[in-house]
Design an enzyme around this catalytic site. Structure first.
Site, PDB file in Angstrom:
ATOM      1  N   HIS A 129       0.817  -1.224   0.000  1.00 18.08           N
ATOM      2  CA  HIS A 129       0.000   0.000   0.000  1.00 18.08           C
ATOM      3  C   HIS A 129       0.847   1.268   0.000  1.00 18.08           C
ATOM      4  O   HIS A 129       0.300   2.370  -0.071  1.00 18.08           O
ATOM      5  CB  HIS A 129      -0.933   0.022   1.213  1.00 18.08           C
ATOM      6  CG  HIS A 129      -1.932  -1.090   1.219  1.00 18.08           C
ATOM      7  ND1 HIS A 129      -2.775  -1.346   0.153  1.00 18.08           N
ATOM      8  CD2 HIS A 129      -2.221  -2.037   2.154  1.00 18.08           C
ATOM      9  CE1 HIS A 129      -3.537  -2.402   0.440  1.00 18.08           C
ATOM     10  NE2 HIS A 129      -3.219  -2.832   1.638  1.00 18.08           N
ATOM     11  N   ASP A 135      -2.747 -10.611  -2.440  1.00 12.59           N
ATOM     12  CA  ASP A 135      -3.279 -10.140  -1.157  1.00 12.59           C
ATOM     13  C   ASP A 135      -4.732  -9.710  -1.397  1.00 12.59           C
ATOM     14  O   ASP A 135      -5.063  -9.233  -2.485  1.00 12.59           O
ATOM     15  CB  ASP A 135      -2.439  -8.954  -0.678  1.00 12.59           C
ATOM     16  CG  ASP A 135      -2.840  -8.458   0.703  1.00 12.59           C
ATOM     17  OD1 ASP A 135      -2.137  -8.776   1.670  1.00 12.59           O
ATOM     18  OD2 ASP A 135      -3.860  -7.734   0.805  1.00 12.59           O
ATOM     19  N   HIS A 145      -6.358  -7.254  -0.448  1.00  9.65           N
ATOM     20  CA  HIS A 145      -6.516  -5.814  -0.684  1.00  9.65           C
ATOM     21  C   HIS A 145      -5.743  -5.401  -1.940  1.00  9.65           C
ATOM     22  O   HIS A 145      -4.699  -5.978  -2.245  1.00  9.65           O
ATOM     23  CB  HIS A 145      -5.979  -5.020   0.505  1.00  9.65           C
ATOM     24  CG  HIS A 145      -6.609  -5.382   1.811  1.00  9.65           C
ATOM     25  ND1 HIS A 145      -6.044  -6.316   2.670  1.00  9.65           N
ATOM     26  CD2 HIS A 145      -7.745  -4.964   2.391  1.00  9.65           C
ATOM     27  CE1 HIS A 145      -6.826  -6.436   3.740  1.00  9.65           C
ATOM     28  NE2 HIS A 145      -7.865  -5.634   3.594  1.00  9.65           N
ATOM     29  N   ASP A 205      -4.504 -12.915   3.428  1.00 14.07           N
ATOM     30  CA  ASP A 205      -5.710 -12.461   4.125  1.00 14.07           C
ATOM     31  C   ASP A 205      -6.997 -12.785   3.371  1.00 14.07           C
ATOM     32  O   ASP A 205      -8.082 -12.478   3.851  1.00 14.07           O
ATOM     33  CB  ASP A 205      -5.624 -10.956   4.459  1.00 14.07           C
ATOM     34  CG  ASP A 205      -4.950 -10.129   3.393  1.00 14.07           C
ATOM     35  OD1 ASP A 205      -4.698 -10.645   2.286  1.00 14.07           O
ATOM     36  OD2 ASP A 205      -4.668  -8.946   3.654  1.00 14.07           O
TER      37      ASP A 205
HETATM   38 ZN   LIG Z   1      -4.139  -7.295   2.715  1.00 12.50          ZN
END
Ligand SMILES: [Zn+2]
Length: 327
Positions: free
Chosen positions: A110, A149, A151, A237
């Protein structure tokens, strides 16, 4: 034999209050890794995070770390954060040099050029962008980054948005339902890099059968792009019940992501998210695929309603992808 790049310094970055991104994650991951045939390598400390991030952002991290101040509502620091993050960059570098897996914290995908990427509300626990570092350091060309991931890897996509030499395929939960709220199929890359940034969405409650639909598409794009290196932003995740998402992937999916890498000459993987069971079961299955170990996992299915929502996303995504790739 898989090379694991690790040093205990990755446990030093820690929050005073409970935080889901904490040093116990390393122990969970090691409990999976220790079931496999591995060799350990030590990371190096790098001194040029500025090849990935702006000077101002690097200074901001260093200052917050000295003062042990949070960078934002999600992202803490302590006095070890800056050093640990420099070693995490070095861990990714060592993973590239050894075709290995970097068991690092803090995570990185991120973190964009100036910190928060594409207007994200926070840095989402990330400090420096680890996966980007070897690419920038060695000026690598024709790298395919696969970010599974749950996200969207907004930081990584921002860093390489205008770079046609870096293919970035990001598979994540529908951003309408999860942080950071961006990462739709229409984000295809900047001018002269159009088509090299690919976002594939999984609806909440989606399971292995949906990821399974994406694997041949990803493979076809890789065959077209012909990468010399495959780089994984490996987050676990999306594993069912891992805690931060509502996607239900299992071993089957992580194994298949790992397997994709085996026809390419160079590869490396860097740990991103994963907070509970995913770090044990998902990581183990991914590493088995990454090391080309033959094993069969059960494929779990989504409900018809979830599957049909996914198919709607996929048909729109394919329409966009066909402008650039033979799929
Ligand atoms: Zn994540």
């Amino acid at each position: 034999m898989i090379t694991i790049v690790y040093n205990d310094i990755y446990k030093y970055h820690a929050s005073k209050k409970y935080h889901v991104e904490n040093p116990n994650r390393i122990d969970k991951a090691l409990s999976a890794i220790n079931q496999l045939e591995v060799r350990f390598e030590k990371p190096i400390r790098v001194n040029d995070p500025q090849i990935v991030h702006s000077e101002d952002y690097v200074k901001l991290v260093e200052k917050h770390s000295q003062l042990e101040e949070n960078l934002d509502a999600d992202t803490y620091t302590n006095k070890y954060t800056y050093e640990t993050a420099l070693y995490a960059l070095g861990g990714a570098l060592k993973a590239f040099e050894t075709n290995g897996f970097a068991l690092v914290r803090p995570p990185g995908h991120h973190a964009g050029i100036n910190g928060k990427a594409f207007g994200a509300p926070t840095l989402g626990f990330c400090i420096f962008n680890n996966i980007a570092y070897p690419i920038k350091k060695y000026k690598l060309k024709r790298v395919a980054i696969i970010d599974f991931d749950v996200h969207y890897g907004n930081g990584t996509q921002e860093i390489f948005y205008d770079d046609p030499d870096i293919l970035h395929i990001d598979i994540h939960q529908d951003p309408r339902t999860i942080y950071p709220g961006t990462g739709f199929a229409n984000m295809v890359g900047g001018k002269d890099a159009e088509g090299t940034k690919i976002n594939l969405l999984i609806p909440p409650l989606g399971s292995d059968d949906l990821y399974d639909e994406l694997i041949p598409i990803i493979q076809a794009i890789l065959d077209d792009f012909k990468p010399t290196v495959i780089a994984y932003s490996a987050g676990f995740d999306s594993y069912v019940g891992d805690g931060l998402s509502s996607v239900n992937a299992t071993e089957y999916t992580f194994y298949n992501f790992g397997i994709i890498s085996n026809k390419f000459p160079r590869k490396y993987a860097v740990l991103e998210g994963g907070y509970d069971k995913g770090l044990v079961r998902g990581l183990k299955a991914f590493l088995e695929g990454f090391a080309n170990v033959e094993i069969e996992y059960k494929k779990y299915k989504s409900t018809d309603a979830i599957r049909s929502r996914f198919m709607n996303y996929l048909s729109e995504e394919k329409q966009i992808l066909r402008n650039y790739w033979s799929i």
